[in-house]
Structures are given as C-alpha cells and as structure tokens.
Design an enzyme around this catalytic site. Structure first.
Site, PDB file in Angstrom:
ATOM      1  N   ASP A  13       9.333   2.785  -0.835  1.00  0.00           N
ATOM      2  CA  ASP A  13       8.332   3.458   0.001  1.00  0.00           C
ATOM      3  C   ASP A  13       8.661   3.113   1.459  1.00  0.00           C
ATOM      4  O   ASP A  13       8.287   2.051   1.948  1.00  0.00           O
ATOM      5  CB  ASP A  13       6.924   2.982  -0.393  1.00  0.00           C
ATOM      6  CG  ASP A  13       5.869   3.595   0.508  1.00  0.00           C
ATOM      7  OD1 ASP A  13       4.670   3.426   0.205  1.00  0.00           O
ATOM      8  OD2 ASP A  13       6.239   4.228   1.520  1.00  0.00           O
ATOM      9  N   TYR A  26       0.865  -1.182   0.000  1.00  0.00           N
ATOM     10  CA  TYR A  26       0.000   0.000   0.000  1.00  0.00           C
ATOM     11  C   TYR A  26       0.895   1.223   0.000  1.00  0.00           C
ATOM     12  O   TYR A  26       1.848   1.312   0.780  1.00  0.00           O
ATOM     13  CB  TYR A  26      -0.888  -0.002   1.249  1.00  0.00           C
ATOM     14  CG  TYR A  26      -1.757   1.217   1.417  1.00  0.00           C
ATOM     15  CD1 TYR A  26      -1.464   2.174   2.383  1.00  0.00           C
ATOM     16  CD2 TYR A  26      -2.883   1.409   0.619  1.00  0.00           C
ATOM     17  CE1 TYR A  26      -2.278   3.290   2.559  1.00  0.00           C
ATOM     18  CE2 TYR A  26      -3.701   2.523   0.788  1.00  0.00           C
ATOM     19  CZ  TYR A  26      -3.394   3.460   1.758  1.00  0.00           C
ATOM     20  OH  TYR A  26      -4.190   4.566   1.929  1.00  0.00           O
ATOM     21  N   LYS A  47       5.176   9.642   8.458  1.00  0.00           N
ATOM     22  CA  LYS A  47       5.032   9.139   9.827  1.00  0.00           C
ATOM     23  C   LYS A  47       6.096   9.689  10.793  1.00  0.00           C
ATOM     24  O   LYS A  47       6.011  10.822  11.234  1.00  0.00           O
ATOM     25  CB  LYS A  47       4.991   7.611   9.796  1.00  0.00           C
ATOM     26  CG  LYS A  47       3.765   7.068   8.995  1.00  0.00           C
ATOM     27  CD  LYS A  47       3.657   5.573   9.017  1.00  0.00           C
ATOM     28  CE  LYS A  47       2.683   5.047   7.991  1.00  0.00           C
ATOM     29  NZ  LYS A  47       1.286   5.036   8.442  1.00  0.00           N
TER      30      LYS A  47
END
Ligand code: KE4
Length: 429
Positions: A239, A144, A267
C-alpha cells in the site's frame, strides 16, 4: 489568533455533517481544539477563513509534494476542464498517466485508476482473493489502508486517533477473514504465513508505515515478507498510497529494492484531485474485468481532471534532482529537529524517512503499533496547539505523518524550527 469565522462555520457544519467534517481526523478531537477552516493555499502556506496564515506540514495528507496551487498543476486542470470534466469514456489522459505509472513503479505492468486510496486497496484485495481462491487477508497492527470493511481491524490513522476499536457495521464474517499482526515482527509473520489452515490470499502492508505515526520497516522485514509470500504463493500488496512517488519516483519498493505483486497508489498521482490506482503483474491484472472475472468499476475512474493534475505533478517530480533535493532538505530539517528534541523538557523521539516524519512524545523507540500507543498523546495535543498558535499547521493526531514539500524553502523551515523550539519549551507533563 482570531478564529471567529472558523468557529461560526464549524457550528453550522456540525448541524449538517457528522462531526462537522468529511473525514474524522480533521475534527481535531484528539488535540483538544476545534478545526480551522481553510480559505486558500499556495506553496507551503495555508490561509484560514479568518486570514491566519500557516506553514503547512500536512499537505492534504500527502498529495501536495509540490506545495499547493502549483501553477503547472492548476493550469493543467483549468485547460482540461475547458474541454469537459468527465466523459465516462476512455480519454487520452488516462493512457498517458498509465504509461507514466507503469514506467515509474517497478511492480506495475498494468494499472487501473480508481477514485481513492480506499478503492485501490479494496480492489487489490479482491483481486488477490479472486486470483488465489483464498479468503484471508493479513495486515499489520497500526497500518491503515482506507475504510473498507476488511481493513478496519486494529487500523491506524483516524481509527486509533479516535480510539475506535474497530468499527460497528463491519460484520464478524468480514472481520474473521482479516488477521492483523505486529509490524516489524518477523517471527510472528513467519508463524502466521506458514499456518496453512489460515487460507491466506494476501498480505497488505504499508512498506513504510505512516498511519501510526511514521515507522520505518526493520532491517530485512520487507525482504523476509517478500521471500515468505513468494514461497507460499501469497499475493504481496504494497500500500503505497502515502509512499508512492513520495519516497522515490518508484516509491518505497524502489527505495528498499523489494518488489510486491500488487501496488496501491493515491494522493500524489492525482495532484490533489480524487484518485487512486492499483496495479501489478500482467498475470494478476488481467483477472480484472473486462479482461477477467474480478469485477471493479467506477463512474469517475480515470477522470480527465485528476489525470491532468496527476500528469502535471508527475512530470515535475520525475525531473532530475527532484528527490535528491527533497531528501537533502528533509535530512537537514530532521537533524535540526533532533537537536531541538534533545534539548526539550520532555522526552521526544523523532522518526523520519525521506520527507515523512513524526515527533513521538515518548522516551522509547517507536517500531510498531504497541510502542506507538505508548506515546503521550496529551503532550502531542499541547505541541499541536502551540505550533498552530505559532503559525505552523501539523496533523491533528500523534498517529500521522508530517510532510515536507518542494515548496518548503529554507526560510519557512527555519521559521518552523523557531516555533518548534518555543513550543517544545512550553510543554508540561
Ligand atoms: P483514501 O481513501 O483516504 O484516499 O486513502 C486511504 C489510505 C490508504 N492507504 C494509506 C497508506 C493511507 O494513508 C490512506 C489514507 N491516509 C489518511 C491519512 N493518513 C487520509 C486522511 C483522512 O483519512 O482524512
């Protein structure tokens, strides 16, 4: 457990926001209960609006590697806010954080801050397409990369949690330029990348998958991916929104010694405030406006509060011994979890790398999307509910990660193990 206030808030929230939430997985649809509303958090503890306390293993889906409300992070945000919250102009804090990111992440010579992981990955893909003049993006089943159109093809996280095949609203023209292939399958990888007719601009990968549950790269998978993309002139994008500053100061690329062309972050680098970043080789990054023709922009990019929070967080994680201590604590906890899983009345597979882990309810190794989908999500739902009732807050989905932070001390982890043991014993197929 009293949850009246959460229930009341959820009823009202559902009249105002889709599903009553601002991100689908929070709705707890796949674990058979309604979401609890959080009032505050400190260290590794969350307190909901009814006063119930939980040991938190979600950590806001990764940012809270120091635990919640770390005093140095809170102080940095408050101090910065007193001088203004957003200028829409360059500020010294962006320069400081950019220097720290470029210094820590092996692949990053230049970096651009954005406001989310999704913005980071969509911008990196646009850059790869602009740089190569090619169109196709290769991703991996179960990975994802946020909710940009290009990525909602066999995506992980909330997309598999909610069983959404892809997403309406993503035009066929977009989807046809995204190829999703099995994670950890070198043969399919090589066959796909060598197919010149596919006009591949880039491969984007979670170097350690966290969105089908935790799945580590097979031995040599990342190295082979790097060799093939270099040979074929395909941009390799890591990623590292989850793994960046999580698995090492330099992320998975430092841990595995494989250096991509571009890296996406999020994050942790925002210390819990909205942030993302993408960066890489100077040659690529200088294609980005205003240096180059590839356009990307953002009102709140480089926001002083997010920069200050990120700086405070990174200044702590880069202290000597931080990752060694987190690794040691996570390894101990993982070993204890393995013992409990072995004694459980149902088959459980634990995938752990560093402070990331997932309990899969299956008796088969979980190495990719196909095997992850075999896991018994109903059992995960039982596990989730027992753990919550016991005061342990887990991701409300089989296809996510549990995160251990520096704030989880031995007493918290031992308490979590006790609740786990009791929860495992209650599981019924
Ligand atoms: P955001 O746009 O949510 O900041 O980041 C997207 C993203 C990109 N890349 C990876 C590897 C990610 O894990 C994410 C977002 N992670 C999910 C949880 N696995 C965020 C939680 C949610 O969607 O509510």
């Amino acid at each position: 457990m009293k949850t009246d206030r959460s229930a009341q808030l959820f009823l009202e929230a559902k009249t105002l926001m889709p599903g009553g939430v601002n991100s689908p997985v929070r709705a707890c649809r796949s674990v058979g209960c309604e979401p609890l509303f959080v009032r505050k958090a400190s260290g590794c503890m969350l307190t909901d609006v009814d006063g119930n306390e939980f040991i938190d293993f979600v950590g806001s889906w990764g940012p809270m590697i120091l635990g919640h409300s770390h005093p140095e992070v809170v102080e940095a945000i408050c101090r910065t806010a007193a001088d203004g919250t957003s200028f829409g102009a360059p500020s010294p804090l962006e320069v400081e954080l950019a220097a720290m990111v470029c210094d820590a992440v092996p692949s990053i010579e230049k970096v651009r801050f954005v406001n989310s992981g999704t913005e980071a990955t969509m911008s990196a893909v646009r850059l790869a397409r602009g740089y190569t003049g090619r169109k196709a993006v290769v991703k991996f089943d179960g990975c994802y990369h946020g909710h940009a159109d290009s990525f909602l093809v066999k995506a992980g996280s909330g997309v598999i949690t909610l069983g959404i095949p892809g997403s309406p609203g993503v035009p066929e023209d977009i989807v046809k330029n995204t190829l999703s292939i099995p994670y950890n399958n070198e043969a399919v990888l090589e066959e796909t990348l060598r197919n010149a007719s596919l006009d591949i601009a880039c491969v984007i990968v979670e170097p350690v998958a966290g969105n089908m549950g935790v799945v580590a790269p097979a031995q040599n998978f990342l190295r082979r991916l790097r060799e093939l993309t270099r040979e074929l002139g395909i941009v390799l994008i890591f990623d590292e929104v989850i793994t960046g500053f999580r698995l090492a100061l330099g992320g998975a690329q430092e841990r595995f010694g494989v250096i991509p062309d571009l890296t996406c972050l999020g994050k942790i680098i925002g210390g819990g405030l909205p942030v993302g970043a993408y960066g890489g080789k100077r040659e690529l990054m200088e294609m980005i406006a205003p240096d180059g023709p590839v356009y990307q922009a953002g009102t709140l990019s480089g926001n002083p509060l997010a920069m200050a929070a990120g700086l405070a967080m990174l200044n702590i994680v880069k202290r000597p011994g931080f990752y060694a201590e987190l690794e040691e604590k996570s390894a101990w906890f993982g070993d204890e979890m393995e013992k409990l899983a072995a004694a459980a009345p149902v088959p459980i597979v634990l995938n752990r790398i560093g402070s990331l882990m997932t309990c899969f309810f299956t008796d088969k190794p979980i190495t990719d999307f196909e095997s992850a989908l075999q896991a018994n999500t109903a059992l995960y739902g039982q596990y989730y509910r027992h753990m919550l009732a016991g005061g342990v807050w887990l991701a409300p989905s089989q296809f996510e990660a549990a995160f251990i932070s520096a704030a989880h001390d031995r007493a918290h982890l031992e308490q979590a193990l006790r609740v786990t043991e009791s929860s495992f014993k209650k599981l019924m197929v």
